[in-house]
Scaffold this motif. Structure first.
Motif, short mmCIF file in Angstrom:
data_model
loop_
_atom_site.label_atom_id
_atom_site.label_comp_id
_atom_site.label_asym_id
_atom_site.label_seq_id
_atom_site.Cartn_x
_atom_site.Cartn_y
_atom_site.Cartn_z
N GLU A 3 31.92 28.02 5.68
CA GLU A 3 31.05 26.90 6.03
C GLU A 3 30.83 25.98 4.82
OE1 GLU A 3 29.63 26.54 9.21
OE2 GLU A 3 30.93 28.21 9.76
N GLU A 4 30.26 24.84 5.12
CA GLU A 4 29.91 23.88 4.06
C GLU A 4 28.92 24.51 3.09
OE1 GLU A 4 27.57 19.95 4.64
OE2 GLU A 4 29.63 19.49 5.22
N ASP A 5 29.13 24.26 1.79
CA ASP A 5 28.28 24.86 0.77
C ASP A 5 28.01 23.81 -0.32
OD1 ASP A 5 26.85 26.90 -0.48
OD2 ASP A 5 28.59 27.57 -1.63
N GLU A 6 26.84 23.87 -0.91
CA GLU A 6 26.52 22.95 -2.01
C GLU A 6 26.71 23.64 -3.34
OE1 GLU A 6 23.11 20.45 -2.04
OE2 GLU A 6 22.94 20.39 0.15
N MET A 7 27.30 22.92 -4.29
CA MET A 7 27.53 23.47 -5.62
C MET A 7 26.85 22.57 -6.64
SD MET A 7 31.12 23.93 -7.63
CE MET A 7 31.17 24.75 -9.23
N ASP A 8 25.97 23.15 -7.42
CA ASP A 8 25.30 22.43 -8.49
C ASP A 8 26.29 22.22 -9.64
OD1 ASP A 8 23.69 21.43 -10.49
OD2 ASP A 8 22.11 22.93 -10.26
N VAL A 9 26.55 20.96 -9.98
CA VAL A 9 27.53 20.65 -11.02
C VAL A 9 27.13 21.27 -12.36
CG1 VAL A 9 28.85 18.79 -12.13
CG2 VAL A 9 27.95 18.47 -9.84
N ALA A 10 25.84 21.48 -12.55
CA ALA A 10 25.36 22.08 -13.81
C ALA A 10 26.02 23.43 -14.06
CB ALA A 10 23.84 22.25 -13.76
N TYR A 11 26.41 24.14 -13.00
CA TYR A 11 27.05 25.45 -13.16
C TYR A 11 28.34 25.35 -13.98
CZ TYR A 11 29.26 29.90 -12.10
OH TYR A 11 29.88 31.12 -12.22
N LEU A 12 29.03 24.23 -13.86
CA LEU A 12 30.29 24.05 -14.59
C LEU A 12 30.05 23.83 -16.08
CD1 LEU A 12 32.06 21.70 -12.02
CD2 LEU A 12 32.35 24.17 -12.28
N PHE A 13 28.79 23.60 -16.46
CA PHE A 13 28.43 23.37 -17.86
C PHE A 13 27.72 24.58 -18.48
CE2 PHE A 13 29.29 19.23 -16.23
CZ PHE A 13 29.67 18.45 -17.31
#
Length: 235
Positions: free
Chosen positions: A29-39
């Motif tokens: 399903e659609e999921d939201e990813m916080d871009v901060a995780y990549l940092f």
């Protein structure tokens, strides 16, 4: 490609009103990813990633580096000679702004003329080849970029758990899928949608077979808490 993943990374780095990435795959399903995780910094990385960074040595190539968090640690803390590459121009711009000295827009399949002691394929990096029938060609290319005695460190996941069980206790895999780890990814950001693209999560046994077929030895270094693992390939 609109490079929405890279756009989110660069927006976060430059404080340009970053929003969450919306991801969806052919099996989830659609999921939201916080871009901060990549940092994330080292202490906030999963143990598998920390283990990979401890094992990294010599001259390093970080393939599909994204926001460059692994490269930054290896460069600044481990003081290694790191080259970070990604096909995303926006991500590489963010890497440069973060202080990565060698960050280039580069498709690893087209990289020539350099060899490395450690090649990182983190965050399911081997999946960038997209399909299982391309993994041997991908690994052959990666092997050509290694110095003698070099190593490839990669993490991935066995996503068999995402499929329903049938009456016999086996897993029900749709007949139109060549390999259950192959998915189609959709990414949206700030009301824009990327062209769908192929990605692959490769289970360890399948990776081991592909590694042996391309002249690698394959070692299971670490198993994670949720069907994920770290593997080391060497020649």
């Amino acid at each position: 490609m609109k490079d929405l993943f890279g756009k989110a990374i660069l927006d976060y780095q430059t404080g340009n009103a970053p929003e969450n990435l919306i991801t969806e795959t052919s099996i989830s399903e659609e999921d939201e990813m916080d871009v901060a995780y990549l940092f994330r910094d080292y202490k906030h990385m999963p143990y598998i990633e920390q283990k990979a960074l401890k094992l990294t040595k010599g001259k390093v190539l970080d393939v599909g580096c994204g926001a460059g968090s692994h490269s930054l640690y290896l460069q600044n803390v481990r003081e290694l000679d790191v080259t970070a590459i990604d096909i995303s121009a926006n991500a590489i711009e963010a890497c440069k702004l973060r202080g990565i000295k060698k960050a280039y827009v580069q498709d690893v399949m087209l990289l020539e003329g350099e060899k490395f002691d450690s090649i990182l394929l983190m965050m399911n990096g081997a999946g960038m080849c997209g399909k299982l029938n391309k993994i041997e060609g991908f690994l052959t290319k990666i092997k050509s970029l290694l110095n003698e005695g070099g190593q490839v460190l990669l993490d991935s996941s066995d996503i068999i758990y995402m499929f329903d069980e049938d009456d016999d206790g086996g897993k029900w895999i749709p007949s139109d899928i060549d390999y259950y780890g192959e998915v189609i990814f959709n990414v949206s950001y700030k009301n824009e949608s990327e062209e769908p693209f192929n990605w692959m999560y490769i289970d360890y046994n399948t990776l081991q077979n592909a590694a042996h077929a391309t002249g690698f030895t394959c070692e299971l270094v670490q198993e994670g808490e949720h069907y994920d693992y770290l593997a080391k390939l060497s020649v």
